[in-house]
Design an enzyme around this catalytic site. Sequence first.
Site, short mmCIF file in Angstrom:
data_model
loop_
_atom_site.label_atom_id
_atom_site.label_comp_id
_atom_site.label_asym_id
_atom_site.label_seq_id
_atom_site.Cartn_x
_atom_site.Cartn_y
_atom_site.Cartn_z
N LEU A 260 -0.14 4.12 0.96
CA LEU A 260 -0.72 4.95 2.03
C LEU A 260 -1.25 6.28 1.53
CD1 LEU A 260 1.67 4.16 5.05
CD2 LEU A 260 -0.47 3.04 4.43
N LYS B 242 -12.60 1.21 -14.12
CA LYS B 242 -12.84 -0.14 -13.55
C LYS B 242 -13.29 -1.10 -14.66
CE LYS B 242 -11.85 0.42 -9.19
NZ LYS B 242 -11.12 -0.48 -8.31
N THR C 233 -16.85 -2.31 -9.51
CA THR C 233 -17.82 -1.41 -8.88
C THR C 233 -19.15 -1.41 -9.62
OG1 THR C 233 -18.35 0.92 -8.56
CG2 THR C 233 -16.75 0.45 -10.24
N ASP D 178 -23.21 11.16 -11.00
CA ASP D 178 -24.03 10.26 -10.17
C ASP D 178 -25.20 9.66 -10.95
OD1 ASP D 178 -22.71 10.40 -7.77
OD2 ASP D 178 -24.02 11.94 -6.90
N ALA E 272 -6.52 1.63 -5.60
CA ALA E 272 -7.13 2.42 -6.68
C ALA E 272 -7.50 3.80 -6.15
CB ALA E 272 -8.40 1.72 -7.19
N ASP F 100 0.86 -1.18 0.00
CA ASP F 100 0.00 0.00 0.00
C ASP F 100 0.89 1.23 0.00
OD1 ASP F 100 -1.85 2.14 0.95
OD2 ASP F 100 -3.23 0.45 1.20
N ARG G 126 -24.45 16.08 -7.88
CA ARG G 126 -23.00 15.89 -8.03
C ARG G 126 -22.78 15.25 -9.41
NH1 ARG G 126 -20.23 11.94 -3.73
NH2 ARG G 126 -21.30 10.45 -5.04
N TYR H 33 -14.29 7.21 -13.23
CA TYR H 33 -13.97 6.15 -12.28
C TYR H 33 -14.53 4.80 -12.75
CZ TYR H 33 -14.77 3.26 -8.14
OH TYR H 33 -14.85 2.21 -7.26
N PHE I 57 -7.06 -4.15 -4.31
CA PHE I 57 -7.96 -3.04 -3.96
C PHE I 57 -7.39 -1.69 -4.38
CE2 PHE I 57 -8.75 -6.25 -0.66
CZ PHE I 57 -10.13 -6.33 -0.67
N1 NAD Z 1 -15.95 2.19 -0.85
C1 NAD Z 1 -16.87 1.75 -1.70
O1 NAD Z 1 -18.08 1.93 -1.51
C2 NAD Z 1 -16.45 1.00 -2.94
C3 NAD Z 1 -17.46 0.50 -3.78
C4 NAD Z 1 -17.09 -0.18 -4.94
C5 NAD Z 1 -15.75 -0.41 -5.23
N2 NAD Z 1 -14.79 0.07 -4.40
C6 NAD Z 1 -13.39 -0.24 -4.73
O2 NAD Z 1 -12.82 -0.95 -3.64
C7 NAD Z 1 -11.43 -0.65 -3.50
C8 NAD Z 1 -11.15 -0.17 -2.08
O3 NAD Z 1 -11.97 0.95 -1.80
P1 NAD Z 1 -11.88 1.69 -0.38
O4 NAD Z 1 -13.16 2.38 -0.17
O5 NAD Z 1 -11.36 0.75 0.62
O6 NAD Z 1 -10.78 2.79 -0.74
P2 NAD Z 1 -9.53 3.29 0.13
O7 NAD Z 1 -9.09 4.55 -0.52
O8 NAD Z 1 -9.86 3.32 1.57
O9 NAD Z 1 -8.45 2.14 -0.12
C9 NAD Z 1 -7.60 2.10 -1.22
C10 NAD Z 1 -6.21 1.73 -0.70
O10 NAD Z 1 -5.32 1.59 -1.81
C11 NAD Z 1 -4.12 2.31 -1.55
N3 NAD Z 1 -3.58 2.70 -2.87
C12 NAD Z 1 -4.16 3.51 -3.80
N4 NAD Z 1 -3.38 3.61 -4.89
C13 NAD Z 1 -2.29 2.84 -4.66
C14 NAD Z 1 -1.13 2.53 -5.40
N5 NAD Z 1 -0.91 3.06 -6.61
N6 NAD Z 1 -0.21 1.69 -4.86
C15 NAD Z 1 -0.40 1.15 -3.63
N7 NAD Z 1 -1.48 1.41 -2.87
C16 NAD Z 1 -2.42 2.24 -3.37
C17 NAD Z 1 -4.56 3.47 -0.68
O11 NAD Z 1 -3.52 4.03 0.09
C18 NAD Z 1 -5.61 2.80 0.20
O12 NAD Z 1 -5.03 2.20 1.33
C19 NAD Z 1 -11.13 0.39 -4.58
O13 NAD Z 1 -10.57 -0.28 -5.68
C20 NAD Z 1 -12.49 0.95 -4.93
O14 NAD Z 1 -12.54 1.39 -6.25
C21 NAD Z 1 -15.10 0.76 -3.26
O1 UPG Z 2 -22.64 14.46 1.35
C1 UPG Z 2 -23.19 13.69 0.54
C2 UPG Z 2 -22.53 12.54 0.02
C3 UPG Z 2 -23.19 11.74 -0.90
N1 UPG Z 2 -24.46 12.04 -1.28
C4 UPG Z 2 -25.17 11.16 -2.24
O2 UPG Z 2 -25.21 9.87 -1.66
C5 UPG Z 2 -25.14 8.87 -2.67
C6 UPG Z 2 -24.00 7.92 -2.34
O3 UPG Z 2 -22.78 8.64 -2.51
P1 UPG Z 2 -21.36 8.10 -2.03
O4 UPG Z 2 -21.46 7.57 -0.64
O5 UPG Z 2 -20.35 9.15 -2.32
O6 UPG Z 2 -21.15 6.82 -2.96
P2 UPG Z 2 -21.17 6.65 -4.54
O7 UPG Z 2 -20.88 7.91 -5.25
O8 UPG Z 2 -22.45 5.94 -4.88
O9 UPG Z 2 -19.91 5.72 -4.78
C7 UPG Z 2 -19.55 4.66 -3.89
O10 UPG Z 2 -20.19 3.50 -4.34
C8 UPG Z 2 -19.77 3.09 -5.64
C9 UPG Z 2 -20.55 1.83 -5.98
O11 UPG Z 2 -21.93 2.12 -6.12
C10 UPG Z 2 -18.27 2.83 -5.59
O12 UPG Z 2 -17.80 2.36 -6.80
C11 UPG Z 2 -17.50 4.06 -5.18
O13 UPG Z 2 -16.12 3.73 -5.08
C12 UPG Z 2 -18.02 4.52 -3.86
O14 UPG Z 2 -17.40 5.75 -3.53
C13 UPG Z 2 -24.93 9.61 -3.99
O15 UPG Z 2 -26.17 9.74 -4.61
C14 UPG Z 2 -24.45 11.00 -3.56
O16 UPG Z 2 -24.80 12.02 -4.45
C15 UPG Z 2 -25.13 13.15 -0.79
O17 UPG Z 2 -26.27 13.43 -1.14
N2 UPG Z 2 -24.47 13.94 0.12
#
Ligand code: NAD
Ligand code: UPG
Length: 328
Positions: free
Chosen positions: A33, A144, A116, A284, A74, A31, A281, A140, A72
Amino acid sequence: MAILVTGGAGYIGSHTVAELLEKGEEVVVVDNLQTGHRQAVLGGTFYQADIRDDEALSKIFKKHEIEAVIHFAANSLVGESVEKPLAYYDNNVYGSQKLMETMIQHGVKKIVFSSTAAVYGEPERVPIDEHDRTNPTNPYGDTKLAMEKMFRWGDAAYGLKSISLRYFNAAGAHPDGLIGEDHHPETHLIPVILQVPLGKREFISVFGEDYPTEDGTCIRDYIHVMDLANAHYLALQRLRAKEESGVYNLGNGQGFSVRQVIDVARRVTGHPIPDRVSPRRPGDPAVLVASSERAQEELGWKPQYADLEKIVDSAWQWFRRHPNGYRG
Ligand SMILES: NC(=O)c1ccc[n+]([C@@H]2O[C@H](COP(=O)([O-])OP(=O)(O)OC[C@H]3O[C@@H](n4cnc5c(N)ncnc54)[C@H](O)[C@@H]3O)[C@@H](O)[C@H]2O)c1
Ligand SMILES: O=c1ccn([C@@H]2O[C@H](COP(=O)(O)OP(=O)(O)O[C@H]3O[C@H](CO)[C@@H](O)[C@H](O)[C@H]3O)[C@@H](O)[C@H]2O)c(=O)[nH]1
């Protein structure tokens, strides 16, 4: 042999590392970080390195006997990707390319990676299943989808087997209270809502009230981070048993509008949580809800925290104990 976890210090990655350790797996984390936290990695061997740095990656692959990769690492914010698309292609597509090259050089042929719901764009129908059209509405989601295609061609050319997990919206925290979500700045809906009862913001902004949904706000399918972590372990087991590539949605099959999520948070926290409507935003989609039947049937996945109240409560327990995340 070890499982290499890229992005294992991040939110979903750290919960998956915890799950892998609990299952007795040997874990190596890479990672850089950029958004992750060293303290979130509860065990295994940690390297601070960037996946785009193929020399550093190669050294790690030489030092450890890597059986499979869970990827993960990204950039992952929808709104930010619209403003900085090139950073997303660089980290997500080029980074995955470098990772794949290193895997091939070292004969590692199994990968589970984060895709995603954003690959679907505006869905033609809900719940969405894996056969439905992919047509991202933001950079984004497009990066993916490009990763998915790259790994599919990687299977055809090099026999590299991949499982792409298309998660919907992750939330919640580990039940032992040691790890949870900690992003700076935080943009995800549930943690941002919870910043209001924590006294860190006065109100929650609702991004758009003119979507074609019942209350006009966007609908998402929220999934607990531990259920996601478990799905990664099951996907790894599937690759071990079958050596067959695949794509799986991971969600609960139930959509909640932004307003409904705010209402649940009001009930869970007992706080009034004022809201204000602000503009949409960019990027979305209006509605994203998963059909995860394939994951249930083929991976044997069964979410343990499907109820939104439980998911919000789990996030709330983490933030109450760690209002400043890993900084205390
Ligand atoms: N959070 C969500 O709702 C959600 C939904 C769908 C998909 N995802 C995907 O899941 C994965 C993890 O998401 P998250 O919410 O835990 O994000 P996060 O930002 O908390 O975790 C990503 C981690 O990857 C590390 N990283 C980023 N680029 C790097 C690089 N070039 N080399 C090494 N390390 C690197 C970051 O430091 C971090 O620790 C991502 O690929 C994201 O696209 C997240
Ligand atoms: O202050 C806020 C933040 C978010 N939203 C809305 O809440 C919904 C969810 O938003 P958010 O929690 O930012 O998630 P997403 O944009 O749906 O994206 C998340 O979920 C995706 C899968 O659906 C992943 O791929 C992304 O990495 C992850 O960030 C969206 O309609 C936003 O517009 C608000 O209205 N107010």
